[in-house]
Write a protein that holds these residues in place. Structure first.
Motif, PDB file in Angstrom:
ATOM      1  N   UNK A   1       0.794  -1.174  -0.122  1.00 11.25           N
ATOM      2  CA  UNK A   1      -0.021   0.102  -0.058  1.00 11.25           C
ATOM      3  C   UNK A   1       0.792   1.458   0.090  1.00 11.25           C
ATOM      4  N   UNK A   2       2.097   1.392   0.694  1.00 14.72           N
ATOM      5  CA  UNK A   2       2.817   2.416   0.452  1.00 14.72           C
ATOM      6  C   UNK A   2       3.553   2.557  -0.959  1.00 14.72           C
ATOM      7  N   UNK A   3       3.638   1.447  -1.451  1.00 10.31           N
ATOM      8  CA  UNK A   3       4.243   1.574  -2.911  1.00 10.31           C
ATOM      9  C   UNK A   3       3.102   2.080  -3.944  1.00 10.31           C
ATOM     10  N   UNK A   4       1.696   1.586  -3.531  1.00  5.81           N
ATOM     11  CA  UNK A   4       0.545   2.244  -4.107  1.00  5.81           C
ATOM     12  C   UNK A   4       0.655   3.523  -4.107  1.00  5.81           C
ATOM     13  N   UNK A   5       0.689   4.289  -2.981  1.00  2.00           N
ATOM     14  CA  UNK A   5       0.490   5.681  -2.652  1.00  2.00           C
ATOM     15  C   UNK A   5       1.593   6.328  -3.601  1.00  2.00           C
ATOM     16  N   UNK A   6       2.594   5.716  -3.864  1.00  2.00           N
ATOM     17  CA  UNK A   6       3.837   6.501  -4.379  1.00  2.00           C
ATOM     18  C   UNK A   6       3.991   6.130  -5.944  1.00  2.00           C
ATOM     19  N   UNK A   7       3.049   5.167  -6.321  1.00  2.00           N
ATOM     20  CA  UNK A   7       3.118   4.766  -7.656  1.00  2.00           C
ATOM     21  C   UNK A   7       2.906   5.792  -8.757  1.00  2.00           C
ATOM     22  N   UNK A   8       3.886   5.825  -9.720  1.00  2.00           N
ATOM     23  CA  UNK A   8       3.781   6.844 -10.653  1.00  2.00           C
ATOM     24  C   UNK A   8       2.915   6.598 -11.873  1.00  2.00           C
ATOM     25  N   UNK A  20       1.980   0.492 -12.191  1.00  2.00           N
ATOM     26  CA  UNK A  20       2.722   0.253 -10.966  1.00  2.00           C
ATOM     27  C   UNK A  20       1.762   0.161  -9.938  1.00  2.00           C
ATOM     28  N   UNK A  21       0.547   0.598  -9.978  1.00  2.00           N
ATOM     29  CA  UNK A  21      -0.486   0.671  -9.153  1.00  2.00           C
ATOM     30  C   UNK A  21      -0.986  -0.838  -8.975  1.00  2.00           C
ATOM     31  N   UNK A  63       0.559  -3.664  -9.803  1.00  2.00           N
ATOM     32  CA  UNK A  63       1.682  -4.587  -9.190  1.00  2.00           C
ATOM     33  C   UNK A  63       1.837  -4.237  -7.800  1.00  2.00           C
ATOM     34  N   UNK A  64       1.708  -3.174  -7.119  1.00  2.00           N
ATOM     35  CA  UNK A  64       1.614  -2.976  -5.780  1.00  2.00           C
ATOM     36  C   UNK A  64       0.549  -3.252  -5.079  1.00  2.00           C
ATOM     37  N   UNK A  65      -0.448  -3.059  -5.814  1.00  2.00           N
ATOM     38  CA  UNK A  65      -1.905  -3.726  -5.145  1.00  2.00           C
ATOM     39  C   UNK A  65      -1.886  -5.204  -5.096  1.00  2.00           C
ATOM     40  N   UNK A  66      -1.346  -5.930  -5.838  1.00  2.00           N
ATOM     41  CA  UNK A  66      -1.102  -7.395  -5.939  1.00  2.00           C
ATOM     42  C   UNK A  66       0.144  -7.825  -5.087  1.00  2.00           C
ATOM     43  N   UNK A  67       0.945  -6.872  -4.550  1.00  2.00           N
ATOM     44  CA  UNK A  67       1.730  -7.264  -3.339  1.00  2.00           C
ATOM     45  C   UNK A  67       0.924  -7.062  -2.241  1.00  2.00           C
ATOM     46  N   UNK A  68       0.376  -5.908  -2.072  1.00  2.00           N
ATOM     47  CA  UNK A  68      -0.531  -5.895  -0.956  1.00  2.00           C
ATOM     48  C   UNK A  68      -1.478  -7.226  -0.732  1.00  2.00           C
ATOM     49  N   UNK A  69      -2.084  -7.634  -1.993  1.00  2.00           N
ATOM     50  CA  UNK A  69      -2.964  -8.731  -1.798  1.00  2.00           C
ATOM     51  C   UNK A  69      -2.423  -9.946  -1.397  1.00  2.00           C
ATOM     52  N   UNK A  70      -1.023 -10.228  -1.674  1.00  2.00           N
ATOM     53  CA  UNK A  70      -0.421 -11.176  -1.044  1.00  2.00           C
ATOM     54  C   UNK A  70      -0.478 -11.303   0.569  1.00  2.00           C
ATOM     55  N   UNK A  71      -0.342 -10.191   1.082  1.00  2.00           N
ATOM     56  CA  UNK A  71      -0.386 -10.119   2.527  1.00  2.00           C
ATOM     57  C   UNK A  71      -1.813 -10.328   3.033  1.00  2.00           C
TER      58      UNK A  71
END
Length: 429
Positions: free
Chosen positions: A110-117, A121-122, A124-132
């Motif tokens: 979610x931090x990566x999502x907030x910073x996504x350009x 990237x959003x 991918x970042x949300x897929x990372x958050x979804x792993x957790x």
């Protein structure tokens, strides 16, 4: 502490040694299940709040509302696929360590999502958050069940899964209001802050060592899918909640005529939906304990169908939209606990496994809502989405009744005694 008492403790022998430290551990354990529910609330908020900020996200990143909706799809689909796999892979590890790792991964995503350009990237970042998220939810359910005495596992599991309903009542509306005022990135920072609180709480209140037996492998975890009764109930969850979440995922464009695109008004609608949904879930849970899950699910699906058919008549004005949200919300979230009730009743000994499978199917339904909704918007605009959902609700009702018939046949195919499912866990909901 005698040997019998020690064997029934949710803590391992090292943690249950009768010392002052053990007393403190038991005190912390008392609050562990509510904390797991709060952490589930924090994780559920990410999933549900995205629906409220899709217009802002799409405008900022230069994509259509249907494309922006695929963020919801990517998150939910990742959870649905990875939840049983990750739960099995970490089954032999200490529960608290797994929970903390899961929240940590979710926080990073979610931090990566907030910073996504950009939009990719959003995703991918949300897929990372979804792993957790996919790792946390089934682990939390198993952990909660292991922290309470026999006979209370159902309520402990329900307390954890109810965190999702609470996310619709509080987390999503607050996050939507924040996004309306400060932009969707501020919403993601809000979600990250909730995750930090969950991380601190789990670290402080969940015991370090917990005896939480799990199936031997992925095959054992998926074994209930061989039972046609379980498969029918899970299919009801899949189709029914796809119908529920199509108008929720795209709530912003569906109710845009009533809100005029105002984030504050949208937050009010989402808050109303969350509160009514929570009450509907609790009421349905109480009815399921008394009457069985099948009848409650049938009434809820009929009610849901009727409300979805009437949706187009109520989205033009804010007042009528509030009324429609109330009618829709009662039915939409009244399905959750009765479906769990039906699964647990089939095999109480496998309660945690069945609930984790139901959670995975629920995530799959959310992902399908994003896909079906995007196709519907491209075909006929947001106004057709409730009607598509109504058709799916009818199909879910038919499958639910099929599951009921299967539940009343023995494994050899002969009729079982008539009557609805007997109550499994009192007070569940």
């Amino acid at each position: 502490m005698d040997s019998n008492t020690r064997s029934n403790s949710p803590l391992t022998p090292d943690a249950a040694d009768g010392t002052a430290a053990d007393t403190a551990a038991r005190g912390a354990t008392r609050w562990a299940v509510p904390m797991l529910g709060f952490a589930t609330f924090a994780i559920g908020t990410d999933e549900f709040v995205l629906a409220g900020v899709l217009p802002e996200l799409g405008d900022d990143l230069g994509v259509s509302i249907g494309t922006a909706g695929q963020v919801v799809t990517a998150f939910a689909l990742t959870c649905a696929i990875l939840a049983p796999i990750l739960a099995t892979a970490t089954a032999t590890r200490q529960r608290r360590g797994v929970l903390l790792s899961a929240i940590g991964i979710y926080l990073v995503g979610n931090i990566a999502t907030a910073l996504a350009p950009g939009f990719v990237t959003v995703l991918i970042a949300q897929m990372v958050a979804a792993v957790g998220a996919g790792l946390f939810v089934p682990t939390a359910a198993v952990t909660a069940a292991s922290l309470v005495s026999p006979g209370r596992q159902g309520r402990a599991i329900a307390a954890v899964t109810t965190g999702f309903t609470a996310a619709t009542a509080l987390g999503a509306p607050i996050g939507t209001a924040v996004g309306g005022q400060l932009g969707w990135r501020a919403t993601m920072w809000f979600v990250a802050a909730l995750a930090v609180l969950g991380l601190i709480g789990v670290r402080a209140l969940v015991p370090a060592r917990i005896a939480a037996p799990a199936p031997d492998g992925l095959r054992a975890r998926l074994a209930p899918l061989k039972d046609r009764r379980v498969l029918a109930i899970l299919t009801t969850t899949l189709i029914g909640f796809t119908a529920v979440y199509i108008p929720y995922t795209y709530i912003a464009p569906v109710f845009e005529p009533a809100t005029d695109g105002d984030g504050g008004r949208l937050a009010v609608l989402m808050f109303t939906l969350g509160v009514i949904g929570t009450l509907g879930n609790l009421g349905a849970g109480a009815l399921a304990d008394r009457l069985g899950g099948r009848g409650v699910v049938a009434v809820a699906l009929v009610w849901l169908t009727g409300s979805l058919v009437l949706f187009p008549l109520a989205t033009g004005h804010f007042g009528t939209a509030i009324g429609m949200i109330i009618v829709y919300g009662i039915a939409a979230f009244a399905i959750t606990t009765p479906q769990q009730h039906r699964l647990i009743t089939l095999n109480p000994q496998s309660a945690s496994v069945l609930v984790s499978l139901n959670a995975a199917i629920l995530y799959l339904a959310i992902s399908l809502s994003g896909i079906v909704g995007a196709v519907g918007i491209g075909w006929g605009g947001a106004k057709v989405l409730p009607l598509i959902a109504a058709g799916l609700a009818v199909v879910a009702l038919l499958v639910s009744e099929l599951g009921h018939r299967l539940s009343h046949r023995k494994r050899d195919g002969s009729p079982a005694p008539l009557g609805d499912e007997p109550p499994a866990f009192a007070g569940q909901g």
